[in-house]
Each structure stands twice: as C-alpha cells, then as structure tokens.
Write a protein that holds these residues in place. Structure first.
Motif, PDB file in Angstrom:
ATOM      1  N   TYR A  94      15.173  15.731 -30.418  1.00 48.65           N
ATOM      2  CA  TYR A  94      14.564  16.717 -29.509  1.00 48.65           C
ATOM      3  C   TYR A  94      14.636  16.239 -28.061  1.00 48.65           C
ATOM      4  CZ  TYR A  94      11.052  19.780 -27.407  1.00 48.65           C
ATOM      5  OH  TYR A  94      10.402  20.679 -26.597  1.00 48.65           O
ATOM      6  N   ARG A  95      14.322  14.959 -27.839  1.00 52.43           N
ATOM      7  CA  ARG A  95      14.371  14.410 -26.477  1.00 52.43           C
ATOM      8  C   ARG A  95      15.788  14.460 -25.919  1.00 52.43           C
ATOM      9  NH1 ARG A  95      10.302  10.900 -28.662  1.00 52.43           N
ATOM     10  NH2 ARG A  95      11.884   9.435 -29.411  1.00 52.43           N
ATOM     11  N   ARG A  96      16.775  14.147 -26.743  1.00 54.79           N
ATOM     12  CA  ARG A  96      18.166  14.174 -26.283  1.00 54.79           C
ATOM     13  C   ARG A  96      18.589  15.591 -25.899  1.00 54.79           C
ATOM     14  NH1 ARG A  96      21.291  10.459 -30.832  1.00 54.79           N
ATOM     15  NH2 ARG A  96      20.262   8.463 -30.371  1.00 54.79           N
ATOM     16  N   ILE A  97      18.214  16.569 -26.699  1.00 54.06           N
ATOM     17  CA  ILE A  97      18.578  17.956 -26.418  1.00 54.06           C
ATOM     18  C   ILE A  97      17.947  18.415 -25.107  1.00 54.06           C
ATOM     19  CG2 ILE A  97      18.351  20.340 -27.216  1.00 54.06           C
ATOM     20  CD1 ILE A  97      18.444  19.179 -30.104  1.00 54.06           C
ATOM     21  N   GLU A  98      16.684  18.040 -24.906  1.00 53.59           N
ATOM     22  CA  GLU A  98      16.011  18.426 -23.673  1.00 53.59           C
ATOM     23  C   GLU A  98      16.656  17.765 -22.452  1.00 53.59           C
ATOM     24  OE1 GLU A  98      13.286  20.720 -23.297  1.00 53.59           O
ATOM     25  OE2 GLU A  98      14.243  21.162 -25.232  1.00 53.59           O
ATOM     26  N   ARG A  99      17.121  16.521 -22.617  1.00 52.45           N
ATOM     27  CA  ARG A  99      17.758  15.813 -21.497  1.00 52.45           C
ATOM     28  C   ARG A  99      19.079  16.467 -21.112  1.00 52.45           C
ATOM     29  NH1 ARG A  99      15.995  10.813 -23.907  1.00 52.45           N
ATOM     30  NH2 ARG A  99      18.052  10.572 -24.865  1.00 52.45           N
ATOM     31  N   ARG A 100      19.867  16.898 -22.100  1.00 48.95           N
ATOM     32  CA  ARG A 100      21.171  17.478 -21.749  1.00 48.95           C
ATOM     33  C   ARG A 100      21.004  18.856 -21.127  1.00 48.95           C
ATOM     34  NH1 ARG A 100      23.195  18.015 -28.010  1.00 48.95           N
ATOM     35  NH2 ARG A 100      22.358  20.102 -28.483  1.00 48.95           N
ATOM     36  N   GLY A 101      19.931  19.564 -21.461  1.00 44.57           N
ATOM     37  CA  GLY A 101      19.573  20.781 -20.753  1.00 44.57           C
ATOM     38  C   GLY A 101      20.486  21.971 -20.936  1.00 44.57           C
ATOM     39  N   THR A 102      21.376  21.952 -21.925  1.00 48.23           N
ATOM     40  CA  THR A 102      22.297  23.071 -22.128  1.00 48.23           C
ATOM     41  C   THR A 102      21.797  24.060 -23.179  1.00 48.23           C
ATOM     42  OG1 THR A 102      23.544  21.773 -23.746  1.00 48.23           O
ATOM     43  CG2 THR A 102      24.284  21.712 -21.437  1.00 48.23           C
ATOM     44  N   ASP A 103      20.831  23.628 -23.990  1.00 50.32           N
ATOM     45  CA  ASP A 103      20.284  24.496 -25.023  1.00 50.32           C
ATOM     46  C   ASP A 103      18.892  23.980 -25.387  1.00 50.32           C
ATOM     47  OD1 ASP A 103      21.321  22.154 -26.092  1.00 50.32           O
ATOM     48  OD2 ASP A 103      21.752  23.039 -28.034  1.00 50.32           O
ATOM     49  N   HIS A 104      18.286  24.593 -26.380  1.00 54.82           N
ATOM     50  CA  HIS A 104      16.933  24.188 -26.778  1.00 54.82           C
ATOM     51  C   HIS A 104      16.781  24.362 -28.286  1.00 54.82           C
ATOM     52  CE1 HIS A 104      12.601  23.624 -26.697  1.00 54.82           C
ATOM     53  NE2 HIS A 104      12.480  24.742 -27.401  1.00 54.82           N
ATOM     54  N   GLU A 105      16.119  23.395 -28.902  1.00 52.23           N
ATOM     55  CA  GLU A 105      15.772  23.493 -30.314  1.00 52.23           C
ATOM     56  C   GLU A 105      14.302  23.123 -30.475  1.00 52.23           C
ATOM     57  OE1 GLU A 105      17.596  24.805 -32.425  1.00 52.23           O
ATOM     58  OE2 GLU A 105      19.675  24.527 -31.790  1.00 52.23           O
ATOM     59  N   THR A 106      13.642  23.710 -31.453  1.00 54.95           N
ATOM     60  CA  THR A 106      12.242  23.383 -31.698  1.00 54.95           C
ATOM     61  C   THR A 106      12.147  22.191 -32.640  1.00 54.95           C
ATOM     62  OG1 THR A 106      12.043  24.821 -33.646  1.00 54.95           O
ATOM     63  CG2 THR A 106      11.656  25.824 -31.471  1.00 54.95           C
TER      64      THR A 106
END
Length: 241
Positions: free
Chosen positions: A153-165
């Motif tokens: 989750y932290r990695r996805i938020e850092r890349r900022g191209t999409d979002h997952e719960t």
C-alpha cells in the motif's frame, strides 16, 4: 518442488517465466530486470505485461465520476473484461516468443486472473476462467513476489499513479496463497530492496544462466603469496559453507 524444478531445467531452454503477486510487490520492476539480465547473459528474452485493464478502467471510471472500475461496470463486468484482456495479452506474448524463439518473461499470468476472481468474491467464475486459460502452457518457473499488504500500500501511494485499498490488497494476498497452484510457486521475499530481490530470482534461475553470468559479481581477491612460506602442517579438512 526443488526436484521438480531441476527436472524442468534439464528439459532444455528456458521458454517462459512468470512473476506474480499483489499490486505493489514489484512485479514490473523485477520482470524488466530479469528480461534484461537473461538477454545480457546470451539468452534472448522479452518482457510482456499481461495486465487485465483494471487501471485503465479505473481511469475511465473516474472520468465518469465513479470511484473505481467496479462501480462503473459492476463486479461481473470487471471480471469479464479482465479475463478477456489478460487472455489476449498472454496469447499474443506466447505466439510472439514462439515465432522469435525468445524467452517470455511474463509480468502476470493466468493464475493472476484466478486470484483476482477470488479476491473479488466471484468464485463461481473461476471454473470458467480456468477452462478458458487451460490452453496456455504452465511457465517453467513462477515467482510469487511476497510482500506485506501494508508495505505494498505504501509503495502504491508513493508512485502516485493509481490507488488500491488495504482491503483489496489483503484479499488479493490471501487469494494467491489459497490457489491450488501455490505449492508450485517459488516464493520470493519482495519486501527486501529491489537489488536483493533480483539476486534471489537469479539464484533460482542459475542453471539457465551461463556459468560466468551466475558467478558472484565481486569475487574475493586471492591471498598474496607470502615471501617466505611457513612449513605446511596437516590439518583436518573442513567443508566449505
């Protein structure tokens, strides 16, 4: 599993490797690295992204004021679109590598669709998906990049191209671990730095790399010869670790 892997290695060239795992596990990074490493070692390989279109559908959903793809087309619609797009992507990748003779490095494979169906709670569709994807050969090696959902989750938020719960990532992680294929996966600790993950993957594929390419990158220097060697004494032999 190790015995089965050695048997597959003895059959000949490396045809297909798959990297699977939840979003944020580093599949794309490691698949690109592996394709480059195999090519540099003299085994021509091609990277293939076998996405199911969730990110693309998510962007369309946002344009229509919907929070995600499932709210746009419904759960069954999303699973149908995913299954078709991923099937076509895998088919094209396999045909391409069959024609060119290259190794196919797959960023996602058929089992990713089974895991997606389970994570969405659409279990009754899994049998249909398996019947449809059965035409594809099993990869010689399938790496499951294992990472804690919170770190993903932290990695996805850092890349900022999409979002997952967190709920989706946790459900997807559980889905992969409950698949009947799970015992055949090579589980790699993807929570480590990317370079360490790459080394783990190459270690498992060492038999398919030329010996020179799989040797340590920084060998220890040899001890210099002493000017006046001391008399040799017999000592008990020890096994090297």
């Amino acid at each position: 599993m190790a015995r089965s892997l050695r048997a597959r290695r003895r059959r000949g060239r490396l045809r297909t490797v798959a990297l699977i795992g939840i979003d944020g596990s580093g599949k794309t990074t490691q698949a690109h690295r592996l394709a480059d490493a195999l090519t540099a070692a003299g085994r021509r390989a091609t990277y293939h992204r076998n996405a199911g279109g969730r990110r693309w559908l998510g962007r369309i959903a946002q344009r229509f004021g919907r929070p995600d793809a499932q709210r746009l087309v419904g759960r069954n619609g999303l699973l149908a679109v995913e299954s078709v797009l991923r099937w076509l992507a895998i088919a094209l990748a396999l045909v391409s590598c069959l024609v060119t003779g290259r190794t196919a490095v797959m960023d996602r494979y058929a089992v990713c669709q089974y895991a997606s169906i389970r994570a969405h709670g659409g279990h009754r569709w899994e049998r249909l998906a398996r019947a449809t994807y059965r035409v594809f050969p099993q990869p010689q090696v399938t790496f499951l990049l294992s990472v804690d959902p919170a770190e993903a989750y932290r990695r996805i938020e850092r890349r900022g191209t999409d979002h997952e719960t967190m709920g989706w990532l946790t459900a997807a992680d559980t889905a992969y671990r409950t698949l009947p294929e799970y015992p055949t996966f090579v589980v790699v600790d993807a929570g480590r730095p990317a370079d360490e993950v790459s080394r783990q993957i190459r270690h498992h594929l060492a038999d398919w790399f030329p010996q020179a390419a799989s040797a340590p990158e920084d060998p220890e220097p040899e001890d210099p010869e002493p000017e006046e060697p001391e008399p040799r004494r017999d000592v008990a032999a020890q096994a090297r670790p």
